[in-house]
Design a protein around this motif. Structure first.
Motif, PDB file in Angstrom:
ATOM      1  N   LEU A 226       0.834  -1.213   0.000  1.00  0.00           N
ATOM      2  CA  LEU A 226       0.000   0.000   0.000  1.00  0.00           C
ATOM      3  C   LEU A 226       0.865   1.257   0.000  1.00  0.00           C
ATOM      4  N   LEU A 227       1.973   1.224   0.746  1.00  0.00           N
ATOM      5  CA  LEU A 227       2.850   2.396   0.811  1.00  0.00           C
ATOM      6  C   LEU A 227       3.427   2.732  -0.560  1.00  0.00           C
ATOM      7  N   ASP A 228       3.713   1.714  -1.343  1.00  0.00           N
ATOM      8  CA  ASP A 228       4.287   1.947  -2.675  1.00  0.00           C
ATOM      9  C   ASP A 228       3.265   2.479  -3.666  1.00  0.00           C
ATOM     10  N   SER A 231       1.534   7.135  -5.044  1.00  0.00           N
ATOM     11  CA  SER A 231       1.334   7.990  -6.220  1.00  0.00           C
ATOM     12  C   SER A 231      -0.129   7.973  -6.654  1.00  0.00           C
ATOM     13  N   GLU A 232      -0.819   6.837  -6.444  1.00  0.00           N
ATOM     14  CA  GLU A 232      -2.252   6.775  -6.746  1.00  0.00           C
ATOM     15  C   GLU A 232      -3.022   7.736  -5.848  1.00  0.00           C
ATOM     16  N   LEU A 233      -2.625   7.745  -4.581  1.00  0.00           N
ATOM     17  CA  LEU A 233      -3.312   8.601  -3.611  1.00  0.00           C
ATOM     18  C   LEU A 233      -3.094  10.072  -3.948  1.00  0.00           C
ATOM     19  N   LEU A 234      -1.842  10.453  -4.151  1.00  0.00           N
ATOM     20  CA  LEU A 234      -1.536  11.856  -4.416  1.00  0.00           C
ATOM     21  C   LEU A 234      -1.956  12.284  -5.814  1.00  0.00           C
ATOM     22  N   GLY A 235      -2.323  11.320  -6.647  1.00  0.00           N
ATOM     23  CA  GLY A 235      -2.831  11.659  -7.968  1.00  0.00           C
ATOM     24  C   GLY A 235      -4.288  12.066  -7.950  1.00  0.00           C
ATOM     25  N   PRO A 312     -12.590   2.820  -0.989  1.00  0.00           N
ATOM     26  CA  PRO A 312     -11.845   2.027  -0.009  1.00  0.00           C
ATOM     27  C   PRO A 312     -10.352   1.917  -0.297  1.00  0.00           C
ATOM     28  N   GLN A 313      -9.961   1.864  -1.579  1.00  0.00           N
ATOM     29  CA  GLN A 313      -8.536   1.741  -1.886  1.00  0.00           C
ATOM     30  C   GLN A 313      -7.772   2.997  -1.464  1.00  0.00           C
ATOM     31  N   ALA A 314      -8.332   4.161  -1.776  1.00  0.00           N
ATOM     32  CA  ALA A 314      -7.685   5.411  -1.354  1.00  0.00           C
ATOM     33  C   ALA A 314      -7.637   5.493   0.161  1.00  0.00           C
ATOM     34  N   ALA A 315      -8.703   5.067   0.825  1.00  0.00           N
ATOM     35  CA  ALA A 315      -8.728   5.081   2.288  1.00  0.00           C
ATOM     36  C   ALA A 315      -7.644   4.179   2.861  1.00  0.00           C
ATOM     37  N   ALA A 319      -4.510   5.412   5.141  1.00  0.00           N
ATOM     38  CA  ALA A 319      -4.359   4.890   6.501  1.00  0.00           C
ATOM     39  C   ALA A 319      -3.007   4.212   6.682  1.00  0.00           C
ATOM     40  N   ALA A 320      -2.548   3.479   5.660  1.00  0.00           N
ATOM     41  CA  ALA A 320      -1.245   2.813   5.746  1.00  0.00           C
ATOM     42  C   ALA A 320      -0.116   3.839   5.813  1.00  0.00           C
ATOM     43  N   SER A 321      -0.210   4.894   5.022  1.00  0.00           N
ATOM     44  CA  SER A 321       0.820   5.942   5.043  1.00  0.00           C
ATOM     45  C   SER A 321       0.848   6.650   6.381  1.00  0.00           C
ATOM     46  N   ALA A 322      -0.326   6.849   6.972  1.00  0.00           N
ATOM     47  CA  ALA A 322      -0.392   7.473   8.301  1.00  0.00           C
ATOM     48  C   ALA A 322       0.277   6.594   9.347  1.00  0.00           C
ATOM     49  N   ALA A 323       0.012   5.296   9.282  1.00  0.00           N
ATOM     50  CA  ALA A 323       0.606   4.363  10.238  1.00  0.00           C
ATOM     51  C   ALA A 323       2.125   4.353  10.112  1.00  0.00           C
ATOM     52  N   ALA A 324       2.635   4.406   8.884  1.00  0.00           N
ATOM     53  CA  ALA A 324       4.082   4.411   8.677  1.00  0.00           C
ATOM     54  C   ALA A 324       4.716   5.671   9.249  1.00  0.00           C
TER      55      ALA A 324
END
Length: 366
Positions: A226-228, A231-235, A312-315, A319-324
């Protein structure tokens, strides 16, 4: 003294001693008006100020009817002697305005400066409603406050207009969740020693009480896959304004530009390594523990927004980036989210340096 006069005087004395006024009233009502008048005159003369409560009650009792006149006459005689009843306290309003209660609420997504809009609709006194509109920022506190009485038709119109023009997601939330966001902004003012705008005073009391929403944002784990996909999220259009402040990386932007345009024969691999080193250096400098936590909170809130809006995918990525970011055992220099924000900031700093963009247009200051 006649029998009626004696009965009236005795009834007045018992009333003075605390007997129910109804008994005295019935006795005086049976006597001729002249006899009742004389009895009240003698009673007032004998007791002075102590007689005021009994005579006053007779003068105001709706059931007294004909006795009111003689009672008021007795009060007048006492006033001529300087004996008057104390002034009465002001009467309370028949209808007291009840406290405003939050009824509905809306929040926007969060932009790259850490700002979001919040609307809280309150049920006011007398059946009216009032809308409090705020701009909240996670580094400064409350930036703007507006609002006032609003009708349901006007609210529906405003909501439709907002949804049509709002660039960020706009979702309805539980009132406690929105109140929690406002309280967090107020806590920021406290930590900074600053104060919210003066217009917030009108709403202050409405945010001091009430339970907060305990609903947590979607729990996330720092899943490498998910962390990798950051770019999908920030896109996503909603996160187009998410980047580090270009002003803070201006010198590195020039350094990167020189690396890319160097006339020396340098392989693409070496250039990429130099660029990566620049990015890591900035991430290490800019992403302090406080900044990591701030971006983690923003990601958590956007994960909630994405979940509510059926993405859900963006969520999950948010959430994974926040945890990291929260995981202090993870080297922030190796985190794709932080690196992506820095790369965006570097590109925009280059645009500012070339004159294609205004520094004010891309500043991340609230």
């Amino acid at each position: 003294m006649t029998e009626d006069a004696a009965a009236c005087r005795a009834a007045l004395e018992t009333a003075l001693a605390g007997a129910p006024l109804a008994t005295t009233l019935a006795t005086l009502a049976r006597a001729p008006e002249a006899v009742a008048d004389a009895a009240l005159r003698d009673f007032a003369q004998a007791h002075g100020a102590a007689a005021l409560p009994v005579i006053t009650a007779l003068g105001e009792d709706p059931a007294a009817r004909g006795l009111r006149r003689v009672a008021r006459r007795a009060l007048y005689r006492l006033s001529q002697k300087g004996v008057t009843a104390p002034a009465r306290p002001a009467a309370r309003p028949v209808v007291a305005r009840r406290a405003e209660r939050p009824a509905r609420a809306w929040l926007s997504g969060i932009d790259g400066t850490g700002s979001r809009a919040a609307w809280i609709l309150f049920d006011g006194g007398f059946g009216g409603t009032a809308l409090c509109s705020l701009i909240l920022n996670d580094t400064v506190g409350i930036l703007e406050v507006a609002g006032g009485e609003i009708t349901k038709r006007r609210l529906d119109t405003e909501l439709a207009t907002l949804r049509a023009n709002q660039k960020l997601p706009w979702i309805e939330v539980s009132p406690p969740r929105a109140i929690g966001a406002v309280r967090a902004a107020l806590a920021r003012h406290t930590s900074l020693g600053s104060a919210p705008p003066a217009a917030f005073a009108r709403w202050q009391a409405a945010f001091e009480h009430g339970a907060l929403d305990e609903t947590s944002v979607p729990a996330g784990a720092a899943d490498p896959e998910l962390l990798d996909r950051v770019s999908e999220l920030l896109g996503l259009p909603e996160l187009a304004s998410w980047f580090v402040d270009p002003e803070s990386v201006q010198s590195e932007s020039l350094e990167l530009l020189q690396t890319r345009e160097s006339r020396l024969v340098v392989s693409d691999q070496i250039k990429a390594e130099r660029e990566a080193a620049i990015v890591e250096r900035i991430v290490e400098r800019e992403f302090t523990d406080e900044v990591r936590d701030r971006w983690a909170r923003r990601l958590d809130e956007m994960a909630f927004v994405f979940a509510v809006t059926d993405r859900p995918q963006a969520a999950a990525i948010a959430a994974a980036s926040a945890a990291a970011l929260r995981d202090r055992t993870r080297d922030v220099r190796r985190q794709p989210f932080a690196a992506a924000l820095v790369r965006r900031g570097l590109e925009l700093a280059g645009e500012v340096a070339s004159g294609r963009l205004s520094a004010a247009d891309v500043s991340r200051r609230p």
